[in-house]
Design a protein around this motif. Structure first.
Motif, PDB file in Angstrom:
ATOM      1  N   TRP A 220      26.612 -63.482 -31.811  1.00 13.95           N
ATOM      2  CA  TRP A 220      27.637 -63.910 -30.855  1.00 13.95           C
ATOM      3  C   TRP A 220      27.840 -65.417 -30.917  1.00 13.95           C
ATOM      4  CZ3 TRP A 220      30.142 -60.686 -27.214  1.00 13.95           C
ATOM      5  CH2 TRP A 220      29.684 -59.371 -27.168  1.00 13.95           C
TER       6      TRP A 220
ATOM      7  N   MET B  62      16.912 -55.455 -17.662  1.00  9.32           N
ATOM      8  CA  MET B  62      17.655 -55.129 -16.434  1.00  9.32           C
ATOM      9  C   MET B  62      18.607 -53.972 -16.708  1.00  9.32           C
ATOM     10  SD  MET B  62      18.476 -58.290 -14.061  1.00  9.32           S
ATOM     11  CE  MET B  62      17.271 -59.531 -13.694  1.00  9.32           C
TER      12      MET B  62
ATOM     13  N   ARG C 224      17.393 -55.671 -22.495  1.00  8.00           N
ATOM     14  CA  ARG C 224      16.388 -56.742 -22.331  1.00  8.00           C
ATOM     15  C   ARG C 224      15.369 -56.265 -21.298  1.00  8.00           C
ATOM     16  NH1 ARG C 224      15.305 -61.145 -19.254  1.00  8.00           N
ATOM     17  NH2 ARG C 224      17.075 -60.831 -17.878  1.00  8.00           N
TER      18      ARG C 224
ATOM     19  N   GLY D 147      18.422 -49.209 -24.475  1.00  8.44           N
ATOM     20  CA  GLY D 147      17.588 -50.227 -25.121  1.00  8.44           C
ATOM     21  C   GLY D 147      18.155 -51.562 -24.679  1.00  8.44           C
TER      22      GLY D 147
ATOM     23  N   TRP E 285      18.068 -64.231 -30.271  1.00  4.00           N
ATOM     24  CA  TRP E 285      18.398 -63.070 -31.122  1.00  4.00           C
ATOM     25  C   TRP E 285      19.916 -62.831 -31.141  1.00  4.00           C
ATOM     26  CZ3 TRP E 285      17.218 -57.509 -28.995  1.00  4.00           C
ATOM     27  CH2 TRP E 285      17.494 -56.539 -29.957  1.00  4.00           C
TER      28      TRP E 285
ATOM     29  N   GLN F  81      19.032 -51.990 -33.461  1.00  4.79           N
ATOM     30  CA  GLN F  81      17.842 -51.572 -32.703  1.00  4.79           C
ATOM     31  C   GLN F  81      17.998 -50.158 -32.145  1.00  4.79           C
ATOM     32  OE1 GLN F  81      15.323 -54.046 -29.722  1.00  4.79           O
ATOM     33  NE2 GLN F  81      16.771 -52.963 -28.426  1.00  4.79           N
ATOM     34  N   LEU F  82      19.161 -49.898 -31.538  1.00  2.86           N
ATOM     35  CA  LEU F  82      19.338 -48.563 -30.932  1.00  2.86           C
ATOM     36  C   LEU F  82      19.477 -47.467 -31.990  1.00  2.86           C
ATOM     37  CD1 LEU F  82      21.451 -49.053 -27.700  1.00  2.86           C
ATOM     38  CD2 LEU F  82      19.338 -47.766 -27.913  1.00  2.86           C
TER      39      LEU F  82
ATOM     40  N   PHE G 113      30.574 -64.461 -26.038  1.00  6.30           N
ATOM     41  CA  PHE G 113      29.495 -63.929 -25.205  1.00  6.30           C
ATOM     42  C   PHE G 113      29.856 -64.006 -23.715  1.00  6.30           C
ATOM     43  CE2 PHE G 113      25.424 -64.061 -22.981  1.00  6.30           C
ATOM     44  CZ  PHE G 113      24.729 -63.035 -23.590  1.00  6.30           C
TER      45      PHE G 113
ATOM     46  N   TRP H 209      25.230 -54.573 -20.968  1.00 10.85           N
ATOM     47  CA  TRP H 209      25.843 -55.904 -21.016  1.00 10.85           C
ATOM     48  C   TRP H 209      26.181 -56.279 -19.583  1.00 10.85           C
ATOM     49  CZ3 TRP H 209      30.121 -55.759 -25.465  1.00 10.85           C
ATOM     50  CH2 TRP H 209      29.486 -55.601 -26.698  1.00 10.85           C
TER      51      TRP H 209
ATOM     52  N   GLN I 236      24.651 -53.246 -32.127  1.00 13.85           N
ATOM     53  CA  GLN I 236      25.042 -54.393 -32.952  1.00 13.85           C
ATOM     54  C   GLN I 236      23.933 -54.783 -33.903  1.00 13.85           C
ATOM     55  OE1 GLN I 236      26.333 -57.290 -29.837  1.00 13.85           O
ATOM     56  NE2 GLN I 236      28.253 -57.141 -30.969  1.00 13.85           N
ATOM     57  N   SER I 237      22.703 -54.834 -33.407  1.00 12.82           N
ATOM     58  CA  SER I 237      21.589 -55.307 -34.237  1.00 12.82           C
ATOM     59  C   SER I 237      20.983 -54.173 -35.046  1.00 12.82           C
ATOM     60  CB  SER I 237      20.500 -55.884 -33.337  1.00 12.82           C
ATOM     61  OG  SER I 237      19.912 -54.835 -32.587  1.00 12.82           O
TER      62      SER I 237
HETATM   63  C1  LIG Z   1      26.912 -59.806 -23.839  1.00 11.46           C
HETATM   64  C2  LIG Z   1      25.533 -59.262 -23.602  1.00 11.46           C
HETATM   65  C3  LIG Z   1      25.075 -59.108 -22.301  1.00 11.46           C
HETATM   66  C4  LIG Z   1      23.797 -58.564 -22.069  1.00 11.46           C
HETATM   67  N1  LIG Z   1      23.389 -58.347 -20.782  1.00 11.46           N
HETATM   68  C5  LIG Z   1      22.210 -57.731 -20.541  1.00 11.46           C
HETATM   69  C6  LIG Z   1      21.826 -57.390 -19.204  1.00 11.46           C
HETATM   70  O1  LIG Z   1      22.551 -57.633 -18.235  1.00 11.46           O
HETATM   71  N2  LIG Z   1      20.623 -56.783 -19.018  1.00 11.46           N
HETATM   72  C7  LIG Z   1      19.776 -56.502 -20.058  1.00 11.46           C
HETATM   73  O2  LIG Z   1      18.698 -55.967 -19.821  1.00 11.46           O
HETATM   74  N3  LIG Z   1      20.132 -56.775 -21.344  1.00 11.46           N
HETATM   75  C8  LIG Z   1      21.322 -57.376 -21.605  1.00 11.46           C
HETATM   76  N4  LIG Z   1      21.705 -57.646 -22.913  1.00 11.46           N
HETATM   77  C9  LIG Z   1      20.842 -57.199 -24.043  1.00 11.46           C
HETATM   78  C10 LIG Z   1      21.323 -55.809 -24.547  1.00 11.46           C
HETATM   79  O3  LIG Z   1      21.158 -54.827 -23.553  1.00 11.46           O
HETATM   80  C11 LIG Z   1      20.628 -55.314 -25.807  1.00 11.46           C
HETATM   81  O4  LIG Z   1      19.268 -55.240 -25.640  1.00 11.46           O
HETATM   82  C12 LIG Z   1      20.895 -56.166 -27.017  1.00 11.46           C
HETATM   83  O5  LIG Z   1      22.244 -56.543 -27.024  1.00 11.46           O
HETATM   84  C13 LIG Z   1      20.573 -55.428 -28.316  1.00 11.46           C
HETATM   85  O6  LIG Z   1      21.402 -54.292 -28.404  1.00 11.46           O
HETATM   86  P1  LIG Z   1      22.004 -53.713 -29.768  1.00 11.46           P
HETATM   87  O7  LIG Z   1      21.364 -52.384 -29.952  1.00 11.46           O
HETATM   88  O8  LIG Z   1      23.492 -53.595 -29.584  1.00 11.46           O
HETATM   89  O9  LIG Z   1      21.670 -54.673 -30.858  1.00 11.46           O
HETATM   90  C14 LIG Z   1      22.960 -58.222 -23.175  1.00 11.46           C
HETATM   91  C15 LIG Z   1      23.431 -58.417 -24.476  1.00 11.46           C
HETATM   92  C16 LIG Z   1      24.692 -58.915 -24.695  1.00 11.46           C
HETATM   93  C17 LIG Z   1      25.163 -59.075 -26.110  1.00 11.46           C
END
Ligand SMILES: Cc1cc2nc3c(=O)[nH]c(=O)nc-3n(C[C@H](O)[C@H](O)[C@H](O)COP(=O)(O)O)c2cc1C
Length: 300
Positions: free
Chosen positions: A49, A126, A124, A122, A167, A14-15, A54, A91, A11-12
């Motif tokens: 979001w 977990m 957060r 990629g 973010w 980053q990946l 979300f 997610w 979405q962002s």
């Molecule tokens: C709805 C939602 C739930 C997420 N849950 C987690 C999670 O459980 N563990 C985690 O490490 N990151 C979580 N993230 C962060 C994502 O893994 C990711 O780093 C972030 O959305 C950026 O990804 P992108 O490449 O799609 O922009 C979540 C993000 C979203 C939008």
């Protein structure tokens, strides 16, 4: 001529940046064709979001309920790829809905069957139990997992909660409230991720992936924080209950989702620091268990 497929959803962006870096050594080789497949949803998720979307995405994410995707191109479906670099985000402790939707679609087996796959997440921070779920999905498509890279936000857990939430809800990779560090995988780590591409490329040329994961881990491809695995396991148990309750009461979805939102707040800000403290005190007793866990999650 060899063919490589880069699969991603982001979405962002980053990946996509990570995918570009990791595929760089392959792009530089004139004997290799690199195709990109960006997974696209029939109904895209919003970015940035809003609160309803979300938290509304929680039950389908966690229960791995697929949504409709736009089919991959005929070229992608009909090319016999020699290696697949599969980028995904997490997610709700699970491969995201777009990733899960592709892996459960009729197209996945056609593309992945009997193919070596390197997974690259990629997230957060977990990612561990999501990778276990990824392994199940890859196995169902008879793909061969040969390597895994887990890129994360390396800041303190609770700091990354603030920054990643900012973010996701602003759509901007910025310093939250002007004082917090930047969210997500650091720019430096993204730029340097081509080193993982070089490692994969060398194994690809040798046509031997047996030591690939060891080489990746030696170069910092998989971050392991034992406390996060423990939280991941506990949260998976609770998410299972919450998602079942929400899905089996569709007419009460709004209020139940709101309650889940409150639960999540308490779990993150009250329960997780307590668990962290207990785990830190118990570290010497848990030492051998943690070592075993580290070996497992840094493996494939
Ligand atoms: C709805 C939602 C739930 C997420 N849950 C987690 C999670 O459980 N563990 C985690 O490490 N990151 C979580 N993230 C962060 C994502 O893994 C990711 O780093 C972030 O959305 C950026 O990804 P992108 O490449 O799609 O922009 C979540 C993000 C979203 C939008």
């Amino acid at each position: 001529m060899k063919n490589i497929l880069v699969i991603y959803y982001s979405q962002s962006g980053q990946l996509k940046e990570i995918a570009d870096q990791i595929s760089q050594p392959f792009q530089k080789d004139a004997n290799i064709r690199v195709d990109y497949y960006q997974i696209q949803m029939e109904n895209e998720f919003p970015f940035p979001w809003d609160k309803d979307s979300f938290f509304g995405a929680f039950p389908d994410s966690f229960q791995q309920i697929p949504h409709k995707i736009i089919p991959p191109s005929e070229t992608i479906l009909n090319t016999n790829y020699d290696l697949i670099l599969f980028h995904y985000q997490v997610w709700y402790l699970t491969p995201s809905i777009p990733i899960n939707s592709f892996l459960k679609s009729e197209y996945a087996k056609k593309i992945l069957q009997n193919k070596p796959v390197v997974t690259i997440s990629g997230s957060r921070n977990m990612w561990a139990l999501a990778q276990d779920k990824m392994k199940v999905l890859l196995k169902a498509n008879q793909a061969k997992l040969v390597g895994n890279i887990a890129l994360v936000d390396r800041n303190i857990n609770l700091i990354s909660v603030v920054t990643v939430v900012d973010w996701m809800f602003s759509g901007l990779k910025r310093k939250a409230y002007g004082i917090f560090p930047l969210p997500g995988v650091s720019d430096k780590e993204i730029k340097e991720s081509n080193k993982f591409g070089t490692i994969i490329y060398n194994h690809f040329l040798d046509n031997n992936y047996s030591n690939l994961q060891t080489d990746l881990v030696t170069n910092g491809a998989v971050e392991f924080r034992h406390f996060l695995i423990s939280m991941d396991k506990k949260a998976n148990k609770m998410f299972k209950i919450w998602s079942k309750i929400i899905l089996s009461n569709p007419n009460k979805k709004k209020i139940l989702t709101k309650l889940f939102n409150y639960y999540l707040f308490v779990a993150i800000w009250v329960l997780s620091p307590i668990v962290h403290l207990i785990e830190t005190i118990l570290y010497p007793i848990l030492y051998f268990k943690i070592r075993k866990q580290k070996k497992y999650y840094q493996g494939i």
